[in-house]
Scaffold this motif. Sequence first.
Motif, PDB file in Angstrom:
ATOM      1  N   MET A  58       1.224  -1.254   0.015  1.00 33.53           N
ATOM      2  CA  MET A  58       0.280   0.046   0.088  1.00 33.53           C
ATOM      3  C   MET A  58       1.459   1.384   0.108  1.00 33.53           C
ATOM      4  O   MET A  58       0.397   2.378  -0.276  1.00 33.53           O
ATOM      5  CB  MET A  58      -0.858  -0.162   1.326  1.00 33.53           C
ATOM      6  N   LYS A  59       2.059   1.300   0.683  1.00 37.04           N
ATOM      7  CA  LYS A  59       2.994   2.303   0.557  1.00 37.04           C
ATOM      8  C   LYS A  59       3.521   2.825  -0.930  1.00 37.04           C
ATOM      9  O   LYS A  59       3.611   4.246  -0.966  1.00 37.04           O
ATOM     10  CB  LYS A  59       4.026   2.387   1.358  1.00 37.04           C
ATOM     11  N   ILE A  60       3.874   1.552  -1.106  1.00 32.63           N
ATOM     12  CA  ILE A  60       4.264   2.319  -2.637  1.00 32.63           C
ATOM     13  C   ILE A  60       3.074   1.598  -4.336  1.00 32.63           C
ATOM     14  O   ILE A  60       4.083   2.584  -5.766  1.00 32.63           O
ATOM     15  CB  ILE A  60       5.885   1.050  -3.064  1.00 32.63           C
ATOM     16  N   SER A  61       1.713   1.760  -3.902  1.00 30.42           N
ATOM     17  CA  SER A  61       1.156   0.932  -4.815  1.00 30.42           C
ATOM     18  C   SER A  61       0.286   2.576  -5.483  1.00 30.42           C
ATOM     19  O   SER A  61      -0.034   3.329  -4.853  1.00 30.42           O
ATOM     20  CB  SER A  61       0.364  -0.136  -5.110  1.00 30.42           C
ATOM     21  N   THR A  62       0.085   2.756  -6.804  1.00 29.33           N
ATOM     22  CA  THR A  62      -0.926   3.489  -7.879  1.00 29.33           C
ATOM     23  C   THR A  62      -2.787   2.523  -7.654  1.00 29.33           C
ATOM     24  O   THR A  62      -2.584   3.683  -8.199  1.00 29.33           O
ATOM     25  CB  THR A  62       0.311   3.908  -8.860  1.00 29.33           C
ATOM     26  N   ILE A  63      -1.927   1.665  -7.687  1.00 29.88           N
ATOM     27  CA  ILE A  63      -3.571   1.477  -8.169  1.00 29.88           C
ATOM     28  C   ILE A  63      -3.268   0.275  -7.064  1.00 29.88           C
ATOM     29  O   ILE A  63      -1.816  -1.117  -7.785  1.00 29.88           O
ATOM     30  CB  ILE A  63      -3.768   0.833  -9.794  1.00 29.88           C
ATOM     31  N   LEU A  64      -3.815  -0.313  -6.284  1.00 31.06           N
ATOM     32  CA  LEU A  64      -4.673  -1.834  -5.633  1.00 31.06           C
ATOM     33  C   LEU A  64      -5.271  -2.602  -5.671  1.00 31.06           C
ATOM     34  O   LEU A  64      -6.587  -2.361  -6.523  1.00 31.06           O
ATOM     35  CB  LEU A  64      -4.832  -1.552  -3.902  1.00 31.06           C
ATOM     36  N   LEU A  65      -5.718  -3.518  -6.292  1.00 29.96           N
ATOM     37  CA  LEU A  65      -6.484  -4.544  -6.310  1.00 29.96           C
ATOM     38  C   LEU A  65      -6.074  -6.026  -5.755  1.00 29.96           C
ATOM     39  O   LEU A  65      -5.160  -6.720  -5.473  1.00 29.96           O
ATOM     40  CB  LEU A  65      -6.399  -5.540  -7.969  1.00 29.96           C
ATOM     41  N   LEU A  66      -7.074  -6.452  -4.906  1.00 28.28           N
ATOM     42  CA  LEU A  66      -7.299  -7.701  -4.150  1.00 28.28           C
ATOM     43  C   LEU A  66      -7.803  -8.921  -5.240  1.00 28.28           C
ATOM     44  O   LEU A  66      -8.949  -8.331  -5.153  1.00 28.28           O
ATOM     45  CB  LEU A  66      -8.334  -7.759  -2.881  1.00 28.28           C
ATOM     46  N   LEU A  67      -7.149  -9.333  -5.347  1.00 27.95           N
ATOM     47  CA  LEU A  67      -7.758 -11.077  -6.137  1.00 27.95           C
ATOM     48  C   LEU A  67      -8.462 -12.166  -4.955  1.00 27.95           C
ATOM     49  O   LEU A  67      -7.812 -12.554  -4.175  1.00 27.95           O
ATOM     50  CB  LEU A  67      -6.885 -11.577  -6.867  1.00 27.95           C
ATOM     51  N   LYS A  68      -9.730 -12.374  -5.057  1.00 34.33           N
ATOM     52  CA  LYS A  68     -10.597 -13.055  -3.760  1.00 34.33           C
ATOM     53  C   LYS A  68     -11.196 -13.721  -4.836  1.00 34.33           C
ATOM     54  O   LYS A  68     -12.057 -13.198  -5.293  1.00 34.33           O
ATOM     55  CB  LYS A  68     -11.007 -12.125  -2.941  1.00 34.33           C
ATOM     56  N   GLY A  69     -11.664 -15.033  -4.554  1.00 37.45           N
ATOM     57  CA  GLY A  69     -12.963 -15.869  -5.300  1.00 37.45           C
ATOM     58  C   GLY A  69     -12.391 -15.416  -6.771  1.00 37.45           C
ATOM     59  O   GLY A  69     -14.167 -15.936  -7.545  1.00 37.45           O
ATOM     60  N   GLY A  70     -11.078 -15.423  -7.021  1.00 41.22           N
ATOM     61  CA  GLY A  70     -11.865 -15.419  -8.946  1.00 41.22           C
ATOM     62  C   GLY A  70     -12.043 -14.096  -9.629  1.00 41.22           C
ATOM     63  O   GLY A  70     -12.077 -13.717 -10.799  1.00 41.22           O
ATOM     64  N   LYS A  71     -12.027 -12.854  -8.608  1.00 39.45           N
ATOM     65  CA  LYS A  71     -12.822 -11.700  -9.366  1.00 39.45           C
ATOM     66  C   LYS A  71     -11.341 -10.642  -8.609  1.00 39.45           C
ATOM     67  O   LYS A  71     -11.216 -11.109  -7.121  1.00 39.45           O
ATOM     68  CB  LYS A  71     -14.494 -11.620  -8.192  1.00 39.45           C
ATOM     69  N   LEU A  72     -11.586  -9.134  -9.290  1.00 35.50           N
ATOM     70  CA  LEU A  72     -10.523  -8.224  -9.080  1.00 35.50           C
ATOM     71  C   LEU A  72     -11.186  -6.792  -7.987  1.00 35.50           C
ATOM     72  O   LEU A  72     -12.732  -6.980  -8.646  1.00 35.50           O
ATOM     73  CB  LEU A  72     -10.046  -7.762  -9.593  1.00 35.50           C
ATOM     74  N   HIS A  73     -11.065  -7.307  -6.428  1.00 31.28           N
ATOM     75  CA  HIS A  73     -11.419  -5.320  -6.408  1.00 31.28           C
ATOM     76  C   HIS A  73     -10.433  -4.594  -6.099  1.00 31.28           C
ATOM     77  O   HIS A  73      -9.871  -4.495  -5.498  1.00 31.28           O
ATOM     78  CB  HIS A  73     -11.731  -6.171  -4.712  1.00 31.28           C
ATOM     79  N   LYS A  74     -11.245  -3.956  -6.491  1.00 30.23           N
ATOM     80  CA  LYS A  74      -9.920  -2.054  -6.456  1.00 30.23           C
ATOM     81  C   LYS A  74     -10.083  -1.849  -5.113  1.00 30.23           C
ATOM     82  O   LYS A  74     -11.439  -1.773  -4.289  1.00 30.23           O
ATOM     83  CB  LYS A  74     -11.087  -1.186  -7.211  1.00 30.23           C
TER      84      LYS A  74
END
Length: 93
Positions: A58-74
């Motif tokens: 989180m310190k260095i990202s410009t875009i964060l995506l979480l992969l959970k249950g085969g789906k990406l969550h911004k």
Amino acid sequence: MRYLQVKLVLFNSSKFILLDEPFSGLSPKIIEIIVQLIKENSREKGILITDHQYENVMKISTILLLLKGGKLHKINEKAELVKNGYLTRPADF
């Protein structure tokens, strides 16, 4: 050894790179150095990071995506990690 691997990948001539768990097994001081190297290199190339150490990411990202249950969550903030089931409770709340 891990530090050397990350440094070699960051300084190759590719336009995009993938860092898989770049912070695992490293001391906090070395993590600080790697965070700075990633920031510097991100000006010239695309960097995709996968890591469970979400705070460093989180310190260095410009875009964060979480992969959970085969789906990406911004992800825009830590609270969304709780909402999406990645964290049971926020560490800083």
